[in-house]
Design a protein around this motif. Sequence first.
Motif, PDB file in Angstrom:
ATOM      1  N   LEU A   1      -6.011  -1.972  -9.084  1.00  0.00           N
ATOM      2  CA  LEU A   1      -7.050  -2.967  -8.794  1.00  0.00           C
ATOM      3  C   LEU A   1      -6.696  -3.859  -7.602  1.00  0.00           C
ATOM      4  O   LEU A   1      -7.501  -4.027  -6.690  1.00  0.00           O
ATOM      5  CB  LEU A   1      -7.251  -3.842 -10.056  1.00  0.00           C
ATOM      6  N   MET A   2      -5.483  -4.421  -7.634  1.00  0.00           N
ATOM      7  CA  MET A   2      -5.188  -5.488  -6.675  1.00  0.00           C
ATOM      8  C   MET A   2      -4.476  -5.004  -5.414  1.00  0.00           C
ATOM      9  O   MET A   2      -4.346  -5.754  -4.453  1.00  0.00           O
ATOM     10  CB  MET A   2      -4.360  -6.602  -7.355  1.00  0.00           C
ATOM     11  N   VAL A   3      -4.027  -3.751  -5.407  1.00  0.00           N
ATOM     12  CA  VAL A   3      -3.498  -3.208  -4.150  1.00  0.00           C
ATOM     13  C   VAL A   3      -4.515  -2.205  -3.586  1.00  0.00           C
ATOM     14  O   VAL A   3      -5.116  -2.439  -2.540  1.00  0.00           O
ATOM     15  CB  VAL A   3      -2.101  -2.562  -4.338  1.00  0.00           C
ATOM     16  N   LEU A   4      -4.767  -1.121  -4.318  1.00  0.00           N
ATOM     17  CA  LEU A   4      -5.555  -0.031  -3.725  1.00  0.00           C
ATOM     18  C   LEU A   4      -7.029  -0.406  -3.571  1.00  0.00           C
ATOM     19  O   LEU A   4      -7.585  -0.343  -2.467  1.00  0.00           O
ATOM     20  CB  LEU A   4      -5.409   1.226  -4.584  1.00  0.00           C
TER      21      LEU A   4
ATOM     22  N   TYR B   1     -13.167  -8.240  -7.254  1.00  0.00           N
ATOM     23  CA  TYR B   1     -11.751  -8.552  -7.478  1.00  0.00           C
ATOM     24  C   TYR B   1     -11.016  -8.366  -6.162  1.00  0.00           C
ATOM     25  O   TYR B   1     -10.461  -7.299  -5.894  1.00  0.00           O
ATOM     26  CB  TYR B   1     -11.153  -7.605  -8.511  1.00  0.00           C
ATOM     27  N   THR B   2     -11.037  -9.399  -5.318  1.00  0.00           N
ATOM     28  CA  THR B   2     -10.322  -9.283  -4.047  1.00  0.00           C
ATOM     29  C   THR B   2      -9.349 -10.447  -3.914  1.00  0.00           C
ATOM     30  O   THR B   2      -9.548 -11.500  -4.535  1.00  0.00           O
ATOM     31  CB  THR B   2     -11.301  -9.336  -2.850  1.00  0.00           C
ATOM     32  N   SER B   3      -8.310 -10.234  -3.127  1.00  0.00           N
ATOM     33  CA  SER B   3      -7.392 -11.347  -2.887  1.00  0.00           C
ATOM     34  C   SER B   3      -6.646 -11.100  -1.579  1.00  0.00           C
ATOM     35  O   SER B   3      -6.607  -9.973  -1.071  1.00  0.00           O
ATOM     36  CB  SER B   3      -6.386 -11.478  -4.027  1.00  0.00           C
ATOM     37  N   GLY B   4      -6.037 -12.164  -1.078  1.00  0.00           N
ATOM     38  CA  GLY B   4      -5.178 -12.042   0.101  1.00  0.00           C
ATOM     39  C   GLY B   4      -3.760 -11.710  -0.346  1.00  0.00           C
ATOM     40  O   GLY B   4      -3.530 -11.280  -1.489  1.00  0.00           O
ATOM     41  N   ALA B   5      -2.795 -11.972   0.550  1.00  0.00           N
ATOM     42  CA  ALA B   5      -1.408 -11.590   0.254  1.00  0.00           C
ATOM     43  C   ALA B   5      -0.806 -12.413  -0.883  1.00  0.00           C
ATOM     44  O   ALA B   5       0.118 -11.960  -1.559  1.00  0.00           O
ATOM     45  CB  ALA B   5      -0.560 -11.765   1.511  1.00  0.00           C
TER      46      ALA B   5
ATOM     47  N   LEU C   1       0.837  -1.201   0.000  1.00  0.00           N
ATOM     48  CA  LEU C   1       0.000   0.000   0.000  1.00  0.00           C
ATOM     49  C   LEU C   1       0.878   1.261   0.000  1.00  0.00           C
ATOM     50  O   LEU C   1       0.690   2.174  -0.802  1.00  0.00           O
ATOM     51  CB  LEU C   1      -0.929  -0.021   1.219  1.00  0.00           C
ATOM     52  N   ASP C   2       1.860   1.284   0.895  1.00  0.00           N
ATOM     53  CA  ASP C   2       2.687   2.497   1.019  1.00  0.00           C
ATOM     54  C   ASP C   2       3.471   2.796  -0.253  1.00  0.00           C
ATOM     55  O   ASP C   2       3.596   3.941  -0.665  1.00  0.00           O
ATOM     56  CB  ASP C   2       3.640   2.360   2.218  1.00  0.00           C
ATOM     57  N   GLN C   3       3.989   1.729  -0.883  1.00  0.00           N
ATOM     58  CA  GLN C   3       4.775   1.950  -2.112  1.00  0.00           C
ATOM     59  C   GLN C   3       3.880   2.471  -3.238  1.00  0.00           C
ATOM     60  O   GLN C   3       4.249   3.397  -3.954  1.00  0.00           O
ATOM     61  CB  GLN C   3       5.423   0.635  -2.574  1.00  0.00           C
ATOM     62  N   VAL C   4       2.713   1.874  -3.399  1.00  0.00           N
ATOM     63  CA  VAL C   4       1.841   2.276  -4.511  1.00  0.00           C
ATOM     64  C   VAL C   4       1.324   3.702  -4.275  1.00  0.00           C
ATOM     65  O   VAL C   4       1.318   4.527  -5.186  1.00  0.00           O
ATOM     66  CB  VAL C   4       0.680   1.266  -4.701  1.00  0.00           C
ATOM     67  N   VAL C   5       0.943   3.977  -3.035  1.00  0.00           N
ATOM     68  CA  VAL C   5       0.452   5.332  -2.736  1.00  0.00           C
ATOM     69  C   VAL C   5       1.556   6.359  -3.016  1.00  0.00           C
ATOM     70  O   VAL C   5       1.312   7.402  -3.619  1.00  0.00           O
ATOM     71  CB  VAL C   5      -0.036   5.408  -1.273  1.00  0.00           C
TER      72      VAL C   5
ATOM     73  N   CYS D   1       0.884 -11.962   7.164  1.00  0.00           N
ATOM     74  CA  CYS D   1       0.389 -10.754   6.496  1.00  0.00           C
ATOM     75  C   CYS D   1      -1.099 -10.542   6.804  1.00  0.00           C
ATOM     76  O   CYS D   1      -1.923 -11.424   6.555  1.00  0.00           O
ATOM     77  CB  CYS D   1       0.598 -10.852   4.993  1.00  0.00           C
ATOM     78  N   PRO D   2      -1.449  -9.365   7.318  1.00  0.00           N
ATOM     79  CA  PRO D   2      -2.850  -9.140   7.709  1.00  0.00           C
ATOM     80  C   PRO D   2      -3.810  -9.121   6.514  1.00  0.00           C
ATOM     81  O   PRO D   2      -5.009  -9.293   6.695  1.00  0.00           O
ATOM     82  CB  PRO D   2      -2.808  -7.767   8.394  1.00  0.00           C
ATOM     83  N   ILE D   3      -3.275  -8.935   5.301  1.00  0.00           N
ATOM     84  CA  ILE D   3      -4.181  -8.846   4.143  1.00  0.00           C
ATOM     85  C   ILE D   3      -4.887 -10.187   3.904  1.00  0.00           C
ATOM     86  O   ILE D   3      -6.040 -10.235   3.475  1.00  0.00           O
ATOM     87  CB  ILE D   3      -3.421  -8.358   2.889  1.00  0.00           C
ATOM     88  N   THR D   4      -4.198 -11.258   4.238  1.00  0.00           N
ATOM     89  CA  THR D   4      -4.838 -12.566   4.067  1.00  0.00           C
ATOM     90  C   THR D   4      -5.996 -12.721   5.065  1.00  0.00           C
ATOM     91  O   THR D   4      -7.081 -13.197   4.701  1.00  0.00           O
ATOM     92  CB  THR D   4      -3.784 -13.687   4.240  1.00  0.00           C
ATOM     93  N   ASN D   5      -5.787 -12.278   6.293  1.00  0.00           N
ATOM     94  CA  ASN D   5      -6.905 -12.318   7.264  1.00  0.00           C
ATOM     95  C   ASN D   5      -8.031 -11.396   6.820  1.00  0.00           C
ATOM     96  O   ASN D   5      -9.212 -11.729   6.966  1.00  0.00           O
ATOM     97  CB  ASN D   5      -6.434 -11.906   8.659  1.00  0.00           C
ATOM     98  N   LEU D   6      -7.635 -10.239   6.263  1.00  0.00           N
ATOM     99  CA  LEU D   6      -8.679  -9.324   5.786  1.00  0.00           C
ATOM    100  C   LEU D   6      -9.525 -10.007   4.721  1.00  0.00           C
ATOM    101  O   LEU D   6     -10.740  -9.844   4.663  1.00  0.00           O
ATOM    102  CB  LEU D   6      -8.055  -8.076   5.154  1.00  0.00           C
ATOM    103  N   TYR D   7      -8.846 -10.745   3.853  1.00  0.00           N
ATOM    104  CA  TYR D   7      -9.550 -11.396   2.748  1.00  0.00           C
ATOM    105  C   TYR D   7     -10.596 -12.393   3.282  1.00  0.00           C
ATOM    106  O   TYR D   7     -11.767 -12.350   2.905  1.00  0.00           O
ATOM    107  CB  TYR D   7      -8.541 -12.113   1.843  1.00  0.00           C
ATOM    108  N   TRP D   8     -10.170 -13.254   4.208  1.00  0.00           N
ATOM    109  CA  TRP D   8     -11.124 -14.240   4.748  1.00  0.00           C
ATOM    110  C   TRP D   8     -12.209 -13.545   5.572  1.00  0.00           C
ATOM    111  O   TRP D   8     -13.380 -13.914   5.527  1.00  0.00           O
ATOM    112  CB  TRP D   8     -10.393 -15.299   5.589  1.00  0.00           C
ATOM    113  N   GLY D   9     -11.803 -12.536   6.283  1.00  0.00           N
ATOM    114  CA  GLY D   9     -12.770 -11.787   7.093  1.00  0.00           C
ATOM    115  C   GLY D   9     -13.822 -11.120   6.217  1.00  0.00           C
ATOM    116  O   GLY D   9     -15.009 -11.075   6.554  1.00  0.00           O
TER     117      GLY D   9
END
Length: 556
Positions: free
Chosen positions: A411-414, A465-469, A392-396, A490-498
């Motif tokens: 699409l897949m980061v932001l 279009y969602t995905s985990g890490a 996120l930080d790099q793309v932003v 990586c919290p993004i994977t938990n975010l995905y399942w959540g």
Amino acid sequence: MSAFKKMLDKKLSDSSGRRWLFVPYDQLSDGVGPLAKEDPKSLGIILVENTWKAARRPYHKQKLALILANLRNFALEQADRGVAVRYVVAHEPYGNAIEKVIPETGPIRMMTPAERELRADLRGLVNRGDLELIPHEGWHTTSKHFQESRKKGPPWRMDVFYRYVRQQTGILMEKGKPLGGKLSFDVENRRAWKGAPPAPEVPTFPVDPIKREVVDLIESGFSHHPGELDLHRLPGTKSDAQNLWSWAKSECLPYFGPYQDAMSKGSSSLFHTRISALLNIHRLLPAEIVDDVLGMDLPLQSKEGFIRQVLGWREFVYHVHQATDGFRTLPTGKPPVAEKPGDGGYSRWAGKPWPDKWSRKDPDGGAKPSFLGANNPLPQAFWGTESGLNCLDQVVSQVWREGYGHHITRLMVLANLATLLDISPRELTDWFWIAYSDAFDWVVEPNVMGMGTYAVGDLMTTKPYTSGAAYIHKMGDFCESCLFDAKKNCPITNLYWGFLDRQQESLKNNPRLRMMMATLRRRNTSLRQYDQKVFQRLSKTLKDGTQFTPDSLPKP
Ligand SMILES: Cc1cc2nc3c(=O)[nH]c(=O)nc-3n(C[C@H](O)[C@H](O)[C@H](O)COP(=O)(O)OP(=O)(O)OC[C@H]3O[C@@H](n4cnc5c(N)ncnc54)[C@H](O)[C@@H]3O)c2cc1C
Ligand code: SF4
């Protein structure tokens, strides 16, 4: 007097007896419409440099510079052709500004604006018969093509539209069949990039007095706008646009296909062409771009992959936007509409409101669909406050540096992260509109609300279009220098399942998610509870504008 004004005054021709055209900021071409077909010496154009438009949202400085430099250079280029030019500097809506020149010019024509916002602004003049709308010839396809490609109406699918357009135009077709035996080579275009071939160096452009003056103007009058301003990377003339396109053809297109989905912290574009902003203001014409690419000696997967973007996706989103009146009319009903333009979270980040100088409600702030019920505020991390999530930080930071990022980072980061965090699709759309140089309502709204966040349900895509890490790890190099381990914590994977867990009800009938939902149901209860804790903790941390580190993770 400004250098631009002096240069224009020297070139001005007699304006009597001319037929007048209003050329807005995004129709800067003499390759289509009356400027292409009629004698330049019989025509006059009205160009409006508008501080009201610039102030509607906290637009990226580079975006303001791009529009202004091209508008001013277009004025000079047309004056050189013998077209009479009326260059108006306005501080009010376009409708008001144009109304003031009509007593001197008489009725005016213009190609129908692509932006709904501009159409709404000019509606009064059109209804009174002072402004005649003629077809916009900058598009490859018409709304008739769009409707005929799917007579049943929505939901719309890009591949159905694209197939129809390929058949109608004969592009990449042989004896009624797609070249290479299939319509799309998308599945072959998913290679990660490991540093070779090297990413092309982004081109620079000559500095001219117009660009220099524009940059000075922005640094003085618009210094409160966000984003970095890079004079050397500002394509502001017709020849800059051609140079960018030549660069794209030789440096990017040969590798466009295979690395289309790859992402890198070292390059915001990799082998993408960076032409979108110039296409959207018509400094480059889609028809010429497609013709050029058809004539190139390129691997078919790159050629088809690129043509699908311009002939398929770009035209498709434009038609979806038009057909739904900017998502105000959906098969599921009419979503609420924002009264005023949103600031994409600017005020929370900057700690002060974005000045609202114009209280008129029309044009409004856009439709606010939210199929998944998402309504959280956009975190300050999107404005550059470090989040601790390196992707996120790099793309932003790439976006605020350049006003650009390629499709997969968008699409897949932001959009992915925003969707997983239940961020308001409208606020995210406003942010994209503000931050990217190529964003205009017809393109940013369908891409963010339709494709990026599933805010309009299955209207134009089959699933969110969602995905985990795993995806970000596979397709990019951000994870190498992240505090988190993509495979372990990586919290993004938990975010995905959540996210899937919270959206079980709204997505339960989606056939494309059946397998993931079955996997979710097999995930043990404590893990599922942990997913929600990570979502809560990360949401709060980002809302507070603080950094999320491995120590911030809740205890399992
Ligand atoms: C969340 C999100 C927001 C987006 N917002 C915008 C936006 O505001 N403006 C914009 O022009 N594009 C937008 N896009 C589409 C796409 O990401 C950009 O067009 C592309 O990244 C521009 O970079 P490029 O010129 O290097 O493209 P390339 O990859 O080189 O592609 C060539 C051209 O194809 C066209 N194109 C490809 N995909 C799309 C698409 N989905 N919609 C429209 N045109 C497309 C563009 O004109 C682009 O220049 C968005 C996509 C997403 C997922
Ligand atoms: S480990 Fe996770 S947060 Fe870090 S860069 Fe990779 S995907 Fe992003």
